[in-house]
Design a protein around this motif. Structure first.
Motif, PDB file in Angstrom:
ATOM      1  N   GLU A 162      47.124  -2.612  47.598  1.00  0.00           N
ATOM      2  CA  GLU A 162      46.630  -1.148  47.939  1.00  0.00           C
ATOM      3  C   GLU A 162      46.486  -0.901  49.206  1.00  0.00           C
ATOM      4  O   GLU A 162      46.765   0.272  49.639  1.00  0.00           O
ATOM      5  N   ALA A 163      46.140  -1.583  50.114  1.00  0.00           N
ATOM      6  CA  ALA A 163      46.276  -1.311  51.648  1.00  0.00           C
ATOM      7  C   ALA A 163      47.653  -1.002  52.134  1.00  0.00           C
ATOM      8  O   ALA A 163      47.973  -0.011  52.846  1.00  0.00           O
ATOM      9  N   VAL A 164      48.658  -1.829  51.564  1.00  0.00           N
ATOM     10  CA  VAL A 164      50.054  -1.634  52.114  1.00  0.00           C
ATOM     11  C   VAL A 164      50.527  -0.289  51.242  1.00  0.00           C
ATOM     12  O   VAL A 164      51.136   0.582  52.131  1.00  0.00           O
ATOM     13  N   TRP A 165      50.200   0.050  50.221  1.00  0.00           N
ATOM     14  CA  TRP A 165      50.893   1.263  49.338  1.00  0.00           C
ATOM     15  C   TRP A 165      50.187   2.426  49.790  1.00  0.00           C
ATOM     16  O   TRP A 165      50.679   3.485  49.777  1.00  0.00           O
ATOM     17  N   SER A 166      49.026   2.279  50.546  1.00  0.00           N
ATOM     18  CA  SER A 166      48.299   3.440  51.095  1.00  0.00           C
ATOM     19  C   SER A 166      48.622   3.677  52.279  1.00  0.00           C
ATOM     20  O   SER A 166      48.002   4.996  53.068  1.00  0.00           O
ATOM     21  N   ARG A 167      49.342   2.995  53.087  1.00  0.00           N
ATOM     22  CA  ARG A 167      50.039   3.304  54.518  1.00  0.00           C
ATOM     23  C   ARG A 167      50.665   4.529  54.588  1.00  0.00           C
ATOM     24  O   ARG A 167      51.829   4.564  54.139  1.00  0.00           O
ATOM     25  N   GLY A 168      50.223   5.703  55.204  1.00  0.00           N
ATOM     26  CA  GLY A 168      50.998   6.687  55.638  1.00  0.00           C
ATOM     27  C   GLY A 168      52.290   6.693  56.520  1.00  0.00           C
ATOM     28  O   GLY A 168      52.279   5.356  57.052  1.00  0.00           O
ATOM     29  N   PRO A 169      52.849   7.810  56.396  1.00  0.00           N
ATOM     30  CA  PRO A 169      54.324   7.579  57.266  1.00  0.00           C
ATOM     31  C   PRO A 169      53.974   7.492  59.055  1.00  0.00           C
ATOM     32  O   PRO A 169      54.805   7.122  59.489  1.00  0.00           O
ATOM     33  N   VAL A 170      52.751   8.003  59.168  1.00  0.00           N
ATOM     34  CA  VAL A 170      52.396   7.977  60.666  1.00  0.00           C
ATOM     35  C   VAL A 170      51.385   6.914  60.951  1.00  0.00           C
ATOM     36  O   VAL A 170      50.290   6.759  60.138  1.00  0.00           O
ATOM     37  N   PRO A 171      51.466   6.161  61.769  1.00  0.00           N
ATOM     38  CA  PRO A 171      50.652   4.989  62.027  1.00  0.00           C
ATOM     39  C   PRO A 171      49.187   5.596  61.978  1.00  0.00           C
ATOM     40  O   PRO A 171      48.853   6.378  62.791  1.00  0.00           O
ATOM     41  N   GLY A 172      48.283   4.719  61.298  1.00  0.00           N
ATOM     42  CA  GLY A 172      47.097   5.247  61.161  1.00  0.00           C
ATOM     43  C   GLY A 172      46.563   6.021  60.019  1.00  0.00           C
ATOM     44  O   GLY A 172      45.519   6.533  59.621  1.00  0.00           O
ATOM     45  N   SER A 173      47.591   6.623  59.556  1.00  0.00           N
ATOM     46  CA  SER A 173      47.406   7.854  58.300  1.00  0.00           C
ATOM     47  C   SER A 173      47.366   7.051  56.790  1.00  0.00           C
ATOM     48  O   SER A 173      47.968   5.994  56.969  1.00  0.00           O
ATOM     49  N   VAL A 174      46.733   7.992  56.106  1.00  0.00           N
ATOM     50  CA  VAL A 174      46.540   7.239  54.739  1.00  0.00           C
ATOM     51  C   VAL A 174      47.283   8.023  53.632  1.00  0.00           C
ATOM     52  O   VAL A 174      47.260   9.474  53.842  1.00  0.00           O
ATOM     53  N   LYS A 175      47.824   7.680  52.687  1.00  0.00           N
ATOM     54  CA  LYS A 175      48.485   8.509  51.773  1.00  0.00           C
ATOM     55  C   LYS A 175      48.138   7.743  50.347  1.00  0.00           C
ATOM     56  O   LYS A 175      47.625   6.626  50.184  1.00  0.00           O
ATOM     57  N   GLY A 176      48.653   8.502  49.581  1.00  0.00           N
ATOM     58  CA  GLY A 176      48.143   8.075  47.918  1.00  0.00           C
ATOM     59  C   GLY A 176      49.355   7.767  47.108  1.00  0.00           C
ATOM     60  O   GLY A 176      50.547   7.745  47.869  1.00  0.00           O
ATOM     61  N   PHE A 177      49.288   6.887  46.130  1.00  0.00           N
ATOM     62  CA  PHE A 177      50.351   6.431  45.532  1.00  0.00           C
ATOM     63  C   PHE A 177      49.821   6.830  43.988  1.00  0.00           C
ATOM     64  O   PHE A 177      48.853   6.891  43.382  1.00  0.00           O
ATOM     65  N   ALA A 178      51.149   6.385  43.128  1.00  0.00           N
ATOM     66  CA  ALA A 178      51.292   6.808  41.605  1.00  0.00           C
ATOM     67  C   ALA A 178      50.742   5.214  40.990  1.00  0.00           C
ATOM     68  O   ALA A 178      51.146   4.378  41.471  1.00  0.00           O
ATOM     69  N   GLU A 179      49.927   5.401  39.739  1.00  0.00           N
ATOM     70  CA  GLU A 179      49.812   4.283  38.868  1.00  0.00           C
ATOM     71  C   GLU A 179      50.129   4.540  37.547  1.00  0.00           C
ATOM     72  O   GLU A 179      49.666   5.582  36.966  1.00  0.00           O
ATOM     73  N   VAL A 180      51.171   3.775  37.055  1.00  0.00           N
ATOM     74  CA  VAL A 180      51.342   4.013  35.685  1.00  0.00           C
ATOM     75  C   VAL A 180      50.745   2.852  34.823  1.00  0.00           C
ATOM     76  O   VAL A 180      51.026   1.563  34.975  1.00  0.00           O
ATOM     77  N   VAL A 181      50.061   3.110  33.670  1.00  0.00           N
ATOM     78  CA  VAL A 181      49.503   2.003  33.053  1.00  0.00           C
ATOM     79  C   VAL A 181      50.288   1.954  31.621  1.00  0.00           C
ATOM     80  O   VAL A 181      50.503   3.232  31.027  1.00  0.00           O
ATOM     81  N   TRP A 182      50.426   0.894  31.078  1.00  0.00           N
ATOM     82  CA  TRP A 182      50.927   0.794  29.640  1.00  0.00           C
ATOM     83  C   TRP A 182      50.194  -0.464  29.150  1.00  0.00           C
ATOM     84  O   TRP A 182      49.491  -1.123  29.594  1.00  0.00           O
TER      85      TRP A 182
END
Length: 163
Positions: free
Chosen positions: A143-163
């Protein structure tokens, strides 16, 4: 549930956002530049997840990478980390299914024989998918890796697909 709109930084707002394939298509293909390239990446992702869902009875896939940002650059791949609900399901796969499943992950520094060659990186679906497997207890690190934003120190979201 639809994915949230892009932020002013052209990423999803921080957090894990549940979505199905139609939600991913709407945000990551329809509502982003380079639609032709994104169509190809989405098709690769859809096929990839289709195979995974046939092999693993239930789980989650976290989706990030070039497809999951609204960038001025052409997206090159889509990143997926798989989180099976039950780790034992992997151990119960028969040999052909196990071979298929473990062949779906990105490898680095591969030596192949016949003909002998060194490959810096091997990715599923002709390099369109970067596939990873989350071991039990490693969710916070992913989750920490997937949340890293494009600019150092920024945070982004990601999608979760559940099956």
């Amino acid at each position: 549930m639809p994915l949230p709109h892009w932020t002013s930084e052209n990423v999803l707002p921080p957090g894990r956002h549940q979505a199905d394939l139609s939600d991913l298509y709407e945000r990551f293909v329809w509502d982003a530049p380079y639609r032709d390239e994104r169509e190809i990446l989405f098709s690769a992702l859809s096929g990839y997840l289709g195979v995974v869902c046939r092999l693993i009875p239930s789980g989650r896939a976290w989706v990030a990478g070039g497809l999951a940002v609204r960038s001025a650059a052409v997206p090159r791949d889509v990143d997926v980390v798989l989180i099976p609900d039950e780790w034992g399901a992997l151990k119960r796969l028969d040999e052909p299914a196990r071979s298929t499943f473990y062949g779906m992950f990105t490898l680095k520094g591969v030596i192949a024989e016949n003909p002998a060659m060194y490959l810096d990186r091997v990715q599923p679906v002709s390099g369109l998918v970067d596939g990873f497997l989350c071991h039990p207890g490693d969710e916070d690190a992913w989750e920490a890796v997937w949340s890293r934003g494009p600019v150092p120190g920024s945070v982004k979201g990601f999608a979760e697909v559940v099956w």
